[in-house]
Design a protein around this motif. Structure first.
Motif, PDB file in Angstrom:
ATOM      1  N   LEU A   1       0.801  -1.027   0.103  1.00  0.00           N
ATOM      2  CA  LEU A   1       0.006  -0.020  -0.034  1.00  0.00           C
ATOM      3  C   LEU A   1       0.986   1.386   0.164  1.00  0.00           C
ATOM      4  O   LEU A   1       0.635   2.085  -0.632  1.00  0.00           O
ATOM      5  N   PHE A   2       1.969   1.146   0.948  1.00  0.00           N
ATOM      6  CA  PHE A   2       2.626   2.289   0.818  1.00  0.00           C
ATOM      7  C   PHE A   2       3.773   2.403  -0.228  1.00  0.00           C
ATOM      8  O   PHE A   2       3.969   3.651  -0.745  1.00  0.00           O
ATOM      9  N   VAL A   3       4.006   1.336  -1.020  1.00  0.00           N
ATOM     10  CA  VAL A   3       4.670   1.361  -2.186  1.00  0.00           C
ATOM     11  C   VAL A   3       3.852   2.273  -3.316  1.00  0.00           C
ATOM     12  O   VAL A   3       4.640   2.978  -3.925  1.00  0.00           O
ATOM     13  N   GLY A   4       2.484   1.801  -3.481  1.00  0.00           N
ATOM     14  CA  GLY A   4       1.609   2.557  -4.421  1.00  0.00           C
ATOM     15  C   GLY A   4       1.452   3.940  -3.982  1.00  0.00           C
ATOM     16  O   GLY A   4       1.664   4.783  -5.086  1.00  0.00           O
ATOM     17  N   ILE A   5       1.581   4.597  -2.990  1.00  0.00           N
ATOM     18  CA  ILE A   5       1.706   5.951  -2.571  1.00  0.00           C
ATOM     19  C   ILE A   5       2.932   6.391  -2.848  1.00  0.00           C
ATOM     20  O   ILE A   5       2.924   7.667  -3.505  1.00  0.00           O
ATOM     21  N   GLY A   6       3.890   5.763  -2.530  1.00  0.00           N
ATOM     22  CA  GLY A   6       5.267   6.193  -2.877  1.00  0.00           C
ATOM     23  C   GLY A   6       5.800   6.433  -4.333  1.00  0.00           C
ATOM     24  O   GLY A   6       6.227   7.198  -5.017  1.00  0.00           O
ATOM     25  N   ALA A   7       5.097   5.547  -5.037  1.00  0.00           N
ATOM     26  CA  ALA A   7       5.297   5.568  -6.474  1.00  0.00           C
ATOM     27  C   ALA A   7       4.636   7.002  -7.161  1.00  0.00           C
ATOM     28  O   ALA A   7       5.334   7.455  -7.797  1.00  0.00           O
ATOM     29  N   LEU A   8       3.531   7.127  -6.694  1.00  0.00           N
ATOM     30  CA  LEU A   8       2.637   8.262  -7.095  1.00  0.00           C
ATOM     31  C   LEU A   8       3.441   9.495  -6.592  1.00  0.00           C
ATOM     32  O   LEU A   8       3.579  10.405  -7.486  1.00  0.00           O
ATOM     33  N   GLY A   9       4.101   9.622  -5.261  1.00  0.00           N
ATOM     34  CA  GLY A   9       4.841  10.519  -5.208  1.00  0.00           C
ATOM     35  C   GLY A   9       6.139  10.853  -5.806  1.00  0.00           C
ATOM     36  O   GLY A   9       6.387  12.057  -6.278  1.00  0.00           O
ATOM     37  N   VAL A  10       6.785   9.858  -6.281  1.00  0.00           N
ATOM     38  CA  VAL A  10       7.939   9.911  -7.106  1.00  0.00           C
ATOM     39  C   VAL A  10       7.632  10.506  -8.663  1.00  0.00           C
ATOM     40  O   VAL A  10       8.184  11.268  -9.093  1.00  0.00           O
ATOM     41  N   ILE A  11       6.422  10.080  -9.058  1.00  0.00           N
ATOM     42  CA  ILE A  11       6.058  10.320 -10.373  1.00  0.00           C
ATOM     43  C   ILE A  11       5.704  11.972 -10.164  1.00  0.00           C
ATOM     44  O   ILE A  11       5.909  12.828 -11.250  1.00  0.00           O
ATOM     45  N   GLY A  12       4.982  12.237  -9.061  1.00  0.00           N
ATOM     46  CA  GLY A  12       4.726  13.573  -8.744  1.00  0.00           C
ATOM     47  C   GLY A  12       5.682  14.672  -8.843  1.00  0.00           C
ATOM     48  O   GLY A  12       5.796  15.670  -9.306  1.00  0.00           O
ATOM     49  N   LEU A  13       6.931  14.156  -8.122  1.00  0.00           N
ATOM     50  CA  LEU A  13       8.130  14.904  -8.059  1.00  0.00           C
ATOM     51  C   LEU A  13       8.603  15.190  -9.442  1.00  0.00           C
ATOM     52  O   LEU A  13       9.224  16.030  -9.613  1.00  0.00           O
ATOM     53  N   ILE A  14       8.808  13.943 -10.246  1.00  0.00           N
ATOM     54  CA  ILE A  14       9.328  14.107 -11.640  1.00  0.00           C
ATOM     55  C   ILE A  14       8.442  15.026 -12.500  1.00  0.00           C
ATOM     56  O   ILE A  14       9.079  15.715 -13.264  1.00  0.00           O
ATOM     57  N   GLU A  15       7.397  14.972 -12.204  1.00  0.00           N
ATOM     58  CA  GLU A  15       6.375  15.837 -13.076  1.00  0.00           C
ATOM     59  C   GLU A  15       6.455  17.237 -12.651  1.00  0.00           C
ATOM     60  O   GLU A  15       6.390  18.135 -13.574  1.00  0.00           O
ATOM     61  N   ALA A  16       6.624  17.450 -11.468  1.00  0.00           N
ATOM     62  CA  ALA A  16       6.511  18.791 -10.958  1.00  0.00           C
ATOM     63  C   ALA A  16       8.186  19.585 -11.023  1.00  0.00           C
ATOM     64  O   ALA A  16       7.994  20.851 -11.331  1.00  0.00           O
ATOM     65  N   THR A  17       9.072  18.756 -10.928  1.00  0.00           N
ATOM     66  CA  THR A  17      10.330  19.525 -11.005  1.00  0.00           C
ATOM     67  C   THR A  17      11.083  19.390 -12.297  1.00  0.00           C
ATOM     68  O   THR A  17      12.020  19.799 -12.337  1.00  0.00           O
ATOM     69  N   THR A  18      10.718  18.544 -13.163  1.00  0.00           N
ATOM     70  CA  THR A  18      11.844  18.384 -14.321  1.00  0.00           C
ATOM     71  C   THR A  18      10.590  18.652 -15.814  1.00  0.00           C
ATOM     72  O   THR A  18       9.522  18.757 -15.681  1.00  0.00           O
ATOM     73  N   ALA A  19      11.325  18.884 -16.824  1.00  0.00           N
ATOM     74  CA  ALA A  19      10.633  19.051 -18.112  1.00  0.00           C
ATOM     75  C   ALA A  19      10.154  17.787 -18.735  1.00  0.00           C
ATOM     76  O   ALA A  19       9.732  17.577 -19.996  1.00  0.00           O
TER      77      ALA A  19
END
Length: 116
Positions: free
Chosen positions: A61-79
């Motif tokens: 469950l926490f892996v799913g939450i973390g995966a979305l967090g990492v995708i969000g960080l990539i989406e928010a901070t990179t081109a």
């Protein structure tokens, strides 16, 4: 760690993505996108560490939450992202999380295994 069936772990990751998507969308209304995604990553790491010796589905469950967090960080901070905002990514995560849950359930039924 208590072992659980693979399909239950798979569905747990889907539930984590749904929970993470809702959390990201809500946090994204008051925080910057990168900060909201970072909060998800911290929450996921802390949760996975705290639940490591418990049920493996809880870790997933926490892996799913973390995966979305990492995708969000990539989406928010990179081109490299698709240009989505926190609410759009959160909404997409909820949809894909539900698809993951339903697909896992259907595959489990097709295999003829009893529900655990």
């Amino acid at each position: 760690m208590v072992d659980t069936p693979a399909m239950l772990r798979l569905r747990s990751a889907g539930v984590g993505v749904v929970v993470g998507g809702v959390t990201l969308a809500v946090l994204g209304t008051g925080l910057s996108f990168s900060l909201a995604a970072g909060v998800l990553v911290v929450l996921a790491v802390a949760g996975a560490i705290a639940s490591y010796d418990r049920e493996s589905w809880l870790v997933q469950l926490f892996v799913g939450i973390g995966a979305l967090g990492v995708i969000g960080l990539i989406e928010a901070t990179t081109a490299a992202g698709l240009g989505l905002g926190a609410q759009q990514l959160g909404g997409a995560a909820v949809v894909f999380g539900f698809v993951d849950i339903v697909a896992g359930s259907v595959i489990h039924r097709w295999q003829g295994q009893p529900e655990n």
